[in-house]
Enzyme design. Structure first.
Site, PDB file in Angstrom:
ATOM      1  N   GLU A   1       0.826  -1.216   0.000  1.00 32.18           N
ATOM      2  CA  GLU A   1       0.000   0.000   0.000  1.00 32.18           C
ATOM      3  C   GLU A   1       0.862   1.269   0.000  1.00 32.18           C
ATOM      4  O   GLU A   1       0.544   2.253   0.654  1.00 32.18           O
ATOM      5  CB  GLU A   1      -0.958  -0.034   1.209  1.00 32.18           C
ATOM      6  CG  GLU A   1      -2.261   0.672   1.003  1.00 32.18           C
ATOM      7  CD  GLU A   1      -2.666   0.732  -0.449  1.00 32.18           C
ATOM      8  OE1 GLU A   1      -3.006  -0.315  -0.996  1.00 32.18           O
ATOM      9  OE2 GLU A   1      -2.633   1.835  -1.029  1.00 32.18           O
TER      10      GLU A   1
HETATM   11  C1  LIG Z   1       1.855  -9.593   0.143  1.00 29.59           C
HETATM   12  C2  LIG Z   1       1.687  -8.463  -0.811  1.00 29.59           C
HETATM   13  C3  LIG Z   1       0.421  -8.022  -1.128  1.00 29.59           C
HETATM   14  C4  LIG Z   1       0.250  -6.979  -2.047  1.00 29.59           C
HETATM   15  N1  LIG Z   1      -1.021  -6.600  -2.423  1.00 29.59           N
HETATM   16  C5  LIG Z   1      -1.161  -5.742  -3.470  1.00 29.59           C
HETATM   17  C6  LIG Z   1      -2.455  -5.489  -4.024  1.00 29.59           C
HETATM   18  O1  LIG Z   1      -3.471  -6.013  -3.560  1.00 29.59           O
HETATM   19  N2  LIG Z   1      -2.540  -4.670  -5.098  1.00 29.59           N
HETATM   20  C7  LIG Z   1      -1.450  -4.066  -5.652  1.00 29.59           C
HETATM   21  O2  LIG Z   1      -1.603  -3.340  -6.624  1.00 29.59           O
HETATM   22  N3  LIG Z   1      -0.214  -4.269  -5.123  1.00 29.59           N
HETATM   23  C8  LIG Z   1      -0.053  -5.092  -4.057  1.00 29.59           C
HETATM   24  N4  LIG Z   1       1.205  -5.334  -3.546  1.00 29.59           N
HETATM   25  C9  LIG Z   1       2.343  -4.642  -4.112  1.00 29.59           C
HETATM   26  C10 LIG Z   1       2.943  -3.615  -3.175  1.00 29.59           C
HETATM   27  O3  LIG Z   1       2.085  -2.521  -3.018  1.00 29.59           O
HETATM   28  C11 LIG Z   1       4.320  -3.252  -3.725  1.00 29.59           C
HETATM   29  O4  LIG Z   1       5.153  -4.358  -3.484  1.00 29.59           O
HETATM   30  C12 LIG Z   1       4.873  -1.997  -3.110  1.00 29.59           C
HETATM   31  O5  LIG Z   1       4.127  -0.904  -3.508  1.00 29.59           O
HETATM   32  C13 LIG Z   1       6.349  -1.770  -3.502  1.00 29.59           C
HETATM   33  O6  LIG Z   1       6.579  -1.961  -4.859  1.00 29.59           O
HETATM   34  P1  LIG Z   1       7.802  -2.919  -5.315  1.00 29.59           P
HETATM   35  O7  LIG Z   1       7.631  -4.209  -4.603  1.00 29.59           O
HETATM   36  O8  LIG Z   1       7.831  -2.962  -6.795  1.00 29.59           O
HETATM   37  O9  LIG Z   1       9.082  -2.240  -4.748  1.00 29.59           O
HETATM   38  P2  LIG Z   1       9.911  -1.048  -5.426  1.00 29.59           P
HETATM   39  O10 LIG Z   1       8.985  -0.023  -5.947  1.00 29.59           O
HETATM   40  O11 LIG Z   1      10.903  -1.653  -6.345  1.00 29.59           O
HETATM   41  O12 LIG Z   1      10.664  -0.444  -4.164  1.00 29.59           O
HETATM   42  C14 LIG Z   1      11.849  -1.025  -3.595  1.00 29.59           C
HETATM   43  C15 LIG Z   1      12.392  -0.068  -2.542  1.00 29.59           C
HETATM   44  O13 LIG Z   1      12.756   1.175  -3.160  1.00 29.59           O
HETATM   45  C16 LIG Z   1      12.056   2.260  -2.566  1.00 29.59           C
HETATM   46  N5  LIG Z   1      11.690   3.210  -3.615  1.00 29.59           N
HETATM   47  C17 LIG Z   1      11.183   2.949  -4.835  1.00 29.59           C
HETATM   48  N6  LIG Z   1      10.967   4.095  -5.505  1.00 29.59           N
HETATM   49  C18 LIG Z   1      11.361   5.104  -4.717  1.00 29.59           C
HETATM   50  C19 LIG Z   1      11.385   6.520  -4.816  1.00 29.59           C
HETATM   51  N7  LIG Z   1      10.959   7.149  -5.907  1.00 29.59           N
HETATM   52  N8  LIG Z   1      11.869   7.236  -3.783  1.00 29.59           N
HETATM   53  C20 LIG Z   1      12.262   6.622  -2.653  1.00 29.59           C
HETATM   54  N9  LIG Z   1      12.249   5.295  -2.481  1.00 29.59           N
HETATM   55  C21 LIG Z   1      11.809   4.538  -3.490  1.00 29.59           C
HETATM   56  C22 LIG Z   1      10.843   1.644  -1.894  1.00 29.59           C
HETATM   57  O14 LIG Z   1      10.381   2.418  -0.792  1.00 29.59           O
HETATM   58  C23 LIG Z   1      11.395   0.289  -1.448  1.00 29.59           C
HETATM   59  O15 LIG Z   1      12.080   0.460  -0.241  1.00 29.59           O
HETATM   60  C24 LIG Z   1       1.383  -6.348  -2.601  1.00 29.59           C
HETATM   61  C25 LIG Z   1       2.666  -6.788  -2.250  1.00 29.59           C
HETATM   62  C26 LIG Z   1       2.828  -7.838  -1.386  1.00 29.59           C
HETATM   63  C27 LIG Z   1       4.217  -8.317  -1.077  1.00 29.59           C
END
Ligand SMILES: Cc1cc2nc3c(=O)[nH]c(=O)nc-3n(C[C@H](O)[C@H](O)[C@H](O)COP(=O)(O)OP(=O)(O)OC[C@H]3O[C@@H](n4cnc5c(N)ncnc54)[C@H](O)[C@@H]3O)c2cc1C
Length: 620
Positions: free
Chosen positions: A443
């Site tokens: 989220e």
């Molecule tokens: C169990 C689970 C349930 C989920 N449920 C849903 C769902 O129902 N619907 C849905 O759409 N998604 C869902 N997600 C996805 C979740 O919202 C994302 O995993 C999350 O938003 C982070 O995206 P990412 O994993 O691609 O990480 P990334 O975006 O790759 O981020 C990796 C790290 O880099 C940091 N980062 C990235 N960009 C920036 C920036 N511009 N500035 C500073 N820091 C940054 C992040 O804070 C994090 O620490 C779920 C994920 C999990 C694991």
């Protein structure tokens, strides 16, 4: 002690003593409710949470979700409780009766939510997301969409999801690749892959309604070009019956650390070129529309932090009162000393106190968010309404991040209280800690929340929301500054809040001077500090109320000496509760708020070592 999930006495304190929600009943919006009604409703919620949902916690974790031949199954033990949950109207108790809700105050609805979430958060994902999806259709859908999809979701007959994330578009939603191609009948062909979709596929209900973010062919790149579509797993005939499958295929589910009973699915839309979606709201308004669900989900995830933290604390206290180990420190030279329960050891006791203060603090913060929604609803003027909505806007990233970061630390502290047993799956804190961690990540990660707080929320309404928050804090400080018992706590909060608002000015000045990295670099730390200040304020307010009640009890019983007062606390639960509220505030102020000024100075020192160091130095 009541149940092992939530201190319901503290819930009632917040609702009726701290926020005084009985005043809501004087408004037209809530005139049908009384305190007795809400107490009865919450007692039903407690019964369902403790008696039906909590027993699924371990079983759900062990059975987990399975993916076989393209089908997802979830723990069988969820079926009975889910049916009862839906039949009792728990999917949308706070919504208007026009859409099958009970129109209940949010403050009370959140108290019920805390009970359910503490019982089993993985279970709550299914109805929670369903509400969010249905509510999107309620606000932005046309009449036909409401009739076709919304009603069946609000009743729980079908469930819902939120489909944002893609393999290459996580935090950066604007990078999404899912496309929507116009069809002659006004519908769209959806093509793309969404990953990590909670409750994305399962066998709990016969249909699943996916709100999907996608870009209509030809629309601009980035978030401005995104639209939102309703995509059912199974198409719905005009008479409301289920038709053909809609070319939404589950590519698999994740194997996760926690919330194992929540199916986290990869969904392939339109693999066979035949996935039909309906536009929800206007074209290219997808992000703005989805933000309604995201804000609701952020508060829900904040509640995950509170509720699981609360359950971990309740379990740890019960364990510490039973586990006999070691002799008291004041008898260390007595070889014949008898072993005592571990709650008697100062280190364990202080850890429990830290947990108590933080659980009460994050609970108060989450309920304050709900209270703002209620107050906004009953506001008589637009200005008043804007102020209440402003508090909620400002605090939403704090409710999400602070509560989940602290919730996880509370689980860790609970594990420490259990010692080695806490690390083993025989006891529930091991699972609670696993289930809690994801709340910091999904989220919008807590890092992204902090950017939202510093980058958008601080300056919103030209800083009026922050100024209003400062006003609330200062009013409370003034009220207790000369109090013989709470004056020291008020002075600590005053020093901290001055420092917190100075940092806001430092950020503004840095930005004006071209140093836009300073606020971004320090965003996470600042959100945490701001959270400490808001919680210090909420706990001090609580302590002031508790002190009045406790003093009245002493006076009523003619108790003047310390010994007699403590005697009363030992035998009278209410007296103990109020004394505990005062202790929480004093402890929190001394433990967390005293360090605020130093942490603010550290931000203003404007060290940027991590930015200045070269990448190679991280590993060499
Ligand atoms: C169990 C689970 C349930 C989920 N449920 C849903 C769902 O129902 N619907 C849905 O759409 N998604 C869902 N997600 C996805 C979740 O919202 C994302 O995993 C999350 O938003 C982070 O995206 P990412 O994993 O691609 O990480 P990334 O975006 O790759 O981020 C990796 C790290 O880099 C940091 N980062 C990235 N960009 C920036 C920036 N511009 N500035 C500073 N820091 C940054 C992040 O804070 C994090 O620490 C779920 C994920 C999990 C694991």
């Amino acid at each position: 002690m009541g149940n092992l999930l939530v201190n319901t006495r503290d819930q009632q304190f917040l609702l009726f003593e701290q926020f005084g929600i009985e005043k809501l009943f004087e408004s037209e919006a809530y005139e049908g409710f009384s305190k007795d009604d809400l107490l009865m409703i919450l007692s039903e919620a407690e019964k369902l949470a403790v008696g039906e949902i909590f027993p699924t916690l371990k079983e759900g974790d062990e059975e987990s979700c399975q993916f076989k031949n393209g089908e997802v199954t979830i723990p069988k033990c969820f079926r009975g409780p889910y049916k009862k949950y839906c039949e009792a109207g728990w999917i949308n108790p706070m919504d208007s009766p026009d859409v099958g809700g009970q129109g209940m105050p949010h403050t009370a609805g959140y108290a019920a939510m805390e009970l359910f979430c503490a019982a089993n958060y993985a279970f709550c994902m299914y109805p929670g997301l369903t509400h969010g999806a249905a509510n999107l259709i309620n606000v932005y859908g046309n009449e036909k969409q409401k009739k076709t999809y919304m009603e069946k979701c609000f009743s729980g007959e079908w469930t819902g999801t939120m489909c944002l994330t893609e393999p290459g578009a996580g935090s950066d939603v604007g990078a999404l690749k899912t496309t929507a191609k116009r069809l002659p009948d006004g519908k769209f062909l959806i093509t793309g892959t969404k990953c990590f979709i909670s409750a994305g596929d399962h066998d709990l209900t016969p249909n699943i309604i996916h709100p999907v973010l996608a870009r209509i062919e030809g629309d601009p790149a980035g978030t401005k070009g995104i639209s939102i579509f309703i995509v059912p797993k199974i198409r719905v005939n005009d008479d409301g019956t289920l038709g053909e499958p809609n070319d939404v295929k589950c590519g698999g589910i994740e194997h996760k650390m926690g919330i194992k009973a929540s199916a986290t699915a990869t969904l392939n839309f339109g693999e066979d070129g035949n996935c039909i979606g309906e536009l929800l709201g206007e074209e290219r308004a997808g992000i703005r529309i989805m933000f309604q669900m995201m804000n609701e989900a952020r508060l829900g995830v904040g509640m995950q932090g509170v509720a699981i933290g609360s359950a971990a604390f309740q379990h740890a206290v019960a364990y510490a009162k039973e586990r006999v180990q070691g002799t008291p420190v004041w008898e260390m030279k007595n070889p014949a000393a008898k072993a005592v329960t571990i709650i008697n050891h100062p280190d364990v006791r202080k850890r429990l106190m830290w947990m108590k203060a933080h659980v009460e603090g994050i609970r108060a913060l989450a309920y304050f968010g709900a209270y703002c929604m209620d107050m906004s609803r009953i506001s008589k003027t637009e200005a008043e309404k804007a102020n209440w909505e402003g508090y909620l806007e400002l605090l939403t990233p704090i409710i999400k991040s602070y509560s989940t970061d602290k919730g996880l630390l509370i689980c860790s502290a609970a594990m420490d209280v259990y010692g080695g047993y806490g690390y083993c799956s025989e006891y529930p804190v091991e699972q609670l800690m696993r289930d809690e961690k994801i709340a910091c990540i999904y989220e919008g990660t807590n890092g992204i929340q902090a950017l939202d707080f510093v980058g958008r929320k601080l300056g919103q309404r030209k800083g009026a929301n922050v100024m209003n928050m400062a006003g609330l804090v200062q009013k409370t400080i003034a009220r207790y500054k000369n109090d013989p018992d709470l004056g020291k706590a008020a002075a600590t909060l005053e020093e901290a809040s001055n420092a917190v608002f100075e940092v806001a000015m430092f950020f503004a000045a840095a930005g004006k001077g071209g140093d836009f990295i300073a606020p971004i670099y320090n965003a996470g730390k600042y959100l945490d500090i701001f959270g400490d200040m808001v919680i210090g304020y909420l706990l001090l307010e609580a302590a002031g109320i508790a002190k009045e009640k406790l003093d009245a009890m002493y006076e009523g019983k003619g108790l003047a000496t310390i010994g007699k007062k403590i005697g009363l606390q030992r035998e009278n639960q209410e007296a103990a509760f109020y004394a505990g509220k005062i202790a929480s505030a004093k402890f929190f102020m001394n433990d967390a708020v005293t360090t605020v000024k130093a942490r603010c100075e550290a931000i203003k020192a404007n060290d940027k070592s991590a930015m200045e160091m070269v990448d190679l130095a991280f590993t060499v």
